[in-house]
Design an enzyme around this catalytic site. Structure first.
Site, PDB file in Angstrom:
ATOM      1  N   GLU A 168       0.788  -1.236   0.000  1.00  0.00           N
ATOM      2  CA  GLU A 168       0.000   0.000   0.000  1.00  0.00           C
ATOM      3  C   GLU A 168       0.818   1.283   0.000  1.00  0.00           C
ATOM      4  O   GLU A 168       0.312   2.349   0.321  1.00  0.00           O
ATOM      5  CB  GLU A 168      -0.981   0.024   1.186  1.00  0.00           C
ATOM      6  CG  GLU A 168      -2.324  -0.552   0.869  1.00  0.00           C
ATOM      7  CD  GLU A 168      -2.384  -2.082   0.988  1.00  0.00           C
ATOM      8  OE1 GLU A 168      -3.500  -2.598   0.998  1.00  0.00           O
ATOM      9  OE2 GLU A 168      -1.359  -2.761   1.062  1.00  0.00           O
ATOM     10  N   TYR A 170       3.447   2.066   1.970  1.00  0.00           N
ATOM     11  CA  TYR A 170       4.059   2.455   3.240  1.00  0.00           C
ATOM     12  C   TYR A 170       5.572   2.231   3.188  1.00  0.00           C
ATOM     13  O   TYR A 170       6.123   1.861   2.149  1.00  0.00           O
ATOM     14  CB  TYR A 170       3.399   1.704   4.392  1.00  0.00           C
ATOM     15  CG  TYR A 170       1.950   2.106   4.614  1.00  0.00           C
ATOM     16  CD1 TYR A 170       1.629   3.386   5.042  1.00  0.00           C
ATOM     17  CD2 TYR A 170       0.911   1.214   4.377  1.00  0.00           C
ATOM     18  CE1 TYR A 170       0.302   3.766   5.244  1.00  0.00           C
ATOM     19  CE2 TYR A 170      -0.415   1.582   4.566  1.00  0.00           C
ATOM     20  CZ  TYR A 170      -0.717   2.859   4.997  1.00  0.00           C
ATOM     21  OH  TYR A 170      -2.021   3.240   5.184  1.00  0.00           O
ATOM     22  N   ARG A 218       2.809  -8.513   4.497  1.00  0.00           N
ATOM     23  CA  ARG A 218       1.859  -7.975   3.523  1.00  0.00           C
ATOM     24  C   ARG A 218       2.650  -7.497   2.307  1.00  0.00           C
ATOM     25  O   ARG A 218       3.323  -6.461   2.362  1.00  0.00           O
ATOM     26  CB  ARG A 218       1.053  -6.838   4.148  1.00  0.00           C
ATOM     27  CG  ARG A 218      -0.067  -6.281   3.269  1.00  0.00           C
ATOM     28  CD  ARG A 218      -1.272  -7.194   3.277  1.00  0.00           C
ATOM     29  NE  ARG A 218      -2.355  -6.644   2.483  1.00  0.00           N
ATOM     30  CZ  ARG A 218      -3.337  -5.888   2.984  1.00  0.00           C
ATOM     31  NH1 ARG A 218      -3.358  -5.606   4.283  1.00  0.00           N
ATOM     32  NH2 ARG A 218      -4.296  -5.431   2.206  1.00  0.00           N
ATOM     33  N   HIS A 256      -1.659   4.026  -1.850  1.00  0.00           N
ATOM     34  CA  HIS A 256      -2.731   4.975  -1.547  1.00  0.00           C
ATOM     35  C   HIS A 256      -2.721   6.171  -2.491  1.00  0.00           C
ATOM     36  O   HIS A 256      -3.758   6.824  -2.668  1.00  0.00           O
ATOM     37  CB  HIS A 256      -2.625   5.447  -0.101  1.00  0.00           C
ATOM     38  CG  HIS A 256      -3.013   4.412   0.901  1.00  0.00           C
ATOM     39  ND1 HIS A 256      -4.157   3.667   0.797  1.00  0.00           N
ATOM     40  CD2 HIS A 256      -2.391   3.986   2.037  1.00  0.00           C
ATOM     41  CE1 HIS A 256      -4.235   2.827   1.821  1.00  0.00           C
ATOM     42  NE2 HIS A 256      -3.180   2.998   2.584  1.00  0.00           N
ATOM     43  N   GLN A 343     -18.356   4.629   3.160  1.00  0.00           N
ATOM     44  CA  GLN A 343     -18.832   5.873   3.770  1.00  0.00           C
ATOM     45  C   GLN A 343     -18.588   5.926   5.271  1.00  0.00           C
ATOM     46  O   GLN A 343     -18.185   6.965   5.800  1.00  0.00           O
ATOM     47  CB  GLN A 343     -20.326   6.039   3.475  1.00  0.00           C
ATOM     48  CG  GLN A 343     -20.632   6.280   2.005  1.00  0.00           C
ATOM     49  CD  GLN A 343     -22.132   6.251   1.729  1.00  0.00           C
ATOM     50  OE1 GLN A 343     -22.949   6.383   2.630  1.00  0.00           O
ATOM     51  NE2 GLN A 343     -22.490   6.058   0.475  1.00  0.00           N
TER      52      GLN A 343
END
Length: 689
Positions: A168, A170, A218, A256, A343
């Site tokens: 992701e 990081y 991961r 991201h 949401q």
């Protein structure tokens, strides 16, 4: 837990490093906002404990930074001795549910939103307000020790292992990609050098926790950014991680900062499992699939095809913590369906708030008494009527039945679902239909009496003890001349239709359309009118082509520039709003940019800061930038907000001896459609009866 045939692989046990998990279902790491403070440890224990009792074989916490520089925010989660000393409460809660739990160690790197941010090189992420400093060699050594120290603390807290976040975008991912690692020393000269820090951390953590704990990594299969990793580099990393003592490779997709959606509802189910299968074939340790595996059927299919050894479902276990137990009991149809809307979960987390779930307001609030549905002990069973079968009414009816009340649900239409029925027709929101199907089966399972096509009069409801009015909203009428859909049209004037009639199929649209209103519904309508058919969400190859997703074996990072426009747009669509803000400004952080990109690709024409004049035989007359403007369109779709439908509530209040009346959802507040508020209000009202 015995596996029922349809989910035999998903529910079968698996030897995983030093222990056996009861099934192949992992609740993947997801930050909830309960990780950051010692004051929330009991709430985190309740959150994870409920999912352990619900049958998830393995759970992974949200990310904890190994040091202060790696925190996502100045006050973000830190694996400190003081905090982890209290985590016995968390691990005990999971173990009492007969599950296993890993602590995820996550160093934010250049994603940290504070002045202490560090990375492989001095760079600034497009989603971060600060430029990260370059880690020195001494800083790298300190970071490796911090990871090892944090892993040892996790072991002392009773965790069954740790997961290293290397995906992701990081810190560990930042060391691996040329995009962010521009070093010329031994930590960045070439691909082997870029792997050095993640591998050193994996070896140090393995030594710190010993052979008795699980070590998961991961791993990013597809960076989806320019100058990301190649597939050969990913495979080389996987092999070296295995040699470093990693027991499990848990997959991640995208950074991201990527301009390709990976978690929105418009992403096809299982869109990335072909790459997972490629890793599974090459790996010597179990592989966990992740990424839009939103339902048990999709997850079972991944395992049945041998594409992975386990599957990670995070948001679906927010929606229904008892998902595995329901599958094992043959009650799959009663699983609360995740609609991947983001949401109440991811959008909230990225805004620094506690995560919850639109369709399960108890998520993240398991200790809140106002959401606890305690079965009634009264000898006389209370009779409850719920009027309106939108999300608020459906949840109220099921909650009332759970409490033991005799419950009848009335709905004027021939189908349940309310506004969700309209959403389900929008390309990219097909999952909303699953939510309606789940509500339908749960009504049946809990014995709710359902009367469709029925609009009860107030006098008919007088015999009930409580009436919950969930009659929802009606579209607001624009007051300027020609905007009322029910008024006679001048000869040759555009058709004027409401968004409800359009999405329900009661009205159509021509080739040139003006959409009046650019909130969430206006954006949905514009996508409904312009999206390719069939929906890209139902065709993974077409979706990948539209977003520029390609094979990382061919292109570094696995992404190319996507086509600028949809092929063969069928309509000219104008979206108009009174506000001068960007179109869809109120949409969620994780999905708003996706919708805006889709509208740009479809060639939708935006009109902001307009004033509406009239509709006549020439078309829609506006005032834009102080000048008159004519849109010569065939159809005007009105999405100018909603008004509460409270007629029944007012009639009930006028009865001589009215029942207790509770108004919820859009019938209570219609400023904006807010399913999260409506469903939470429904549960709160029923819990207080």
């Amino acid at each position: 837990m015995s596996a029922s045939a349809p989910y035999a692989r998903l529910l079968s046990p698996l030897d995983l490093g030093p222990f056996t998990v009861a099934n192949r279902l992992v609740m993947g790491s997801m930050h909830t906002g309960l990780e950051d403070s010692a004051e929330d440890v009991a709430k985190l224990a309740a959150f994870l404990g409920e999912r352990a009792r619900g049958g998830a074989g393995l759970l992974v916490t949200g990310g904890y930074s190994p040091d202060r520089a790696g925190r996502l925010t100045r006050h973000g989660a830190l694996a400190s001795p003081a905090l982890l000393a209290r985590h016995r409460e968390v691990t005990d809660a999971v173990h009492e549910g007969d599950s296993r739990v890993l602590l995820q160690l996550l160093h934010a790197g250049r994603y940290a939103a504070h002045r202490f941010a560090v990375s492989a090189s001095r760079t600034r992420a497009p989603i971060s307000p600060v430029r990260a400093r370059r880690l020195t060699r001494h800083g790298i050594a300190r970071t490796i020790r911090a990871f090892a120290r944090s892993a040892a603390l996790a072991a002392e807290a009773g965790y069954d292992g740790v997961e290293l976040m290397g995906s992701e975008g990081y810190l560990l991912n930042q060391f691996l990609a040329p995009r962010t690692n521009r070093r010329r020393d031994r930590y960045g000269r070439d691909a082997a050098g870029r792997r050095a820090v993640p591998l050193a951390i994996a070896r140090a953590v393995r030594e710190a926790v010993g052979p008795g704990l699980l070590l998961s990594y991961r791993i990013s299969l597809l960076d989806l950014v320019e100058d990301g990793q190649t597939w050969d580099e990913t495979l080389a990393l996987a092999r070296e991680l295995e040699h470093a003592g990693v027991d499990v490779l848990s997959t991640g997709i995208g950074w991201h900062e990527s301009r390709v959606p990976t978690i929105a509802s418009s992403v096809p189910h299982g869109a990335f499992t072909r790459l997972t299968a490629r890793l599974t074939e090459a790996a010597q340790v179990p592989v966990v699939a992740a990424g839009r595996l939103h339902s048990p059927d999709v997850a079972e299919g991944v395992l049945a095809r041998g594409e992975a050894d386990l599957v990670s479902l995070a948001r679906p276990l927010l929606a229904d913590p008892a998902l595995p137990a329901k599958l094992a009991a043959g009650r799959a149809a009663e699983v609360v369906a995740c609609i991947a809307c983001n949401q109440a979960c991811l959008d909230r987390v990225f805004d620094g708030r506690r995560a919850s779930c639109v369709v399960n307001p108890r998520a993240g609030h398991e200790t809140d008494g106002d959401l606890r549905l305690v079965p009634t002990t009264s000898l006389r069973r209370r009779r409850v009527a719920v009027v309106g079968a939108g999300p608020a009414g459906l949840e109220a009816a099921i909650s009332a039945a759970v409490r033991g009340f005799v419950t009848t649900l009335f709905e004027a239409e021939d189908e349940i679902g309310g506004q969700f029925r309209y959403a389900a027709r929008v390309p990219g929101k097909e999952d909303y239909a699953d939510a309606i199907a789940s509500w339908r089966m749960r009504l049946l399972a809990h014995g709710v009496g359902v009367r469709l096509g029925t609009r009860p009069a107030a006098a008919e409801l007088a015999a009930f003890d409580d009436v919950i009015v969930a009659t929802g909203v009606r579209p607001r009428i624009v007051q300027e001349p020609g905007f009322d859909p029910s008024s006679p049209r001048p000869t040759g004037a555009p058709d004027v239709v409401s968004y409800a009639d359009l999405l329900a199929g009661r009205a159509g649209a021509g080739r040139r359309v003006a959409v009046v209103g650019a909130g969430g519904i206006g954006v949905d309508v514009a996508e409904f009118l312009t999206a390719p058919s069939p929906s890209l969400t139902l065709d993974a190859d077409a979706w990948a082509q539209a977003w520029g997703v390609t094979d990382p074996a061919d292109v570094r990072g696995g992404v190319i520039a996507p086509p600028r426009e949809h092929a063969g747009a069928a309509r000219e669509v104008h979206v108009c709003q009174r506000k001068d803000t960007r179109i869809g400004a109120g949409l969620g952080r994780t999905t708003g940019w996706v919708h805006r990109a889709e509208l740009r690709r479809a060639g939708v024409i935006e009109h902001r800061g307009v004033a509406y004049d009239r509709i006549d035989a020439e078309g829609l007359h506006l005032v834009e930038e102080g000048e008159p403007r004519l849109l010569a369109v065939d159809t005007v779709v009105v999405c100018a907000g909603q008004e509460s439908e409270r007629t029944l509530a007012d009639e009930l209040a006028a009865l001589p001896s009215p029942p207790r009346v509770h108004v919820i959802g859009g019938a209570d507040v219609a400023l904006e459609l807010d399913a999260e508020r409506a469903v939470r209000q429904a549960v709160e009202v029923v819990a207080a009866l």
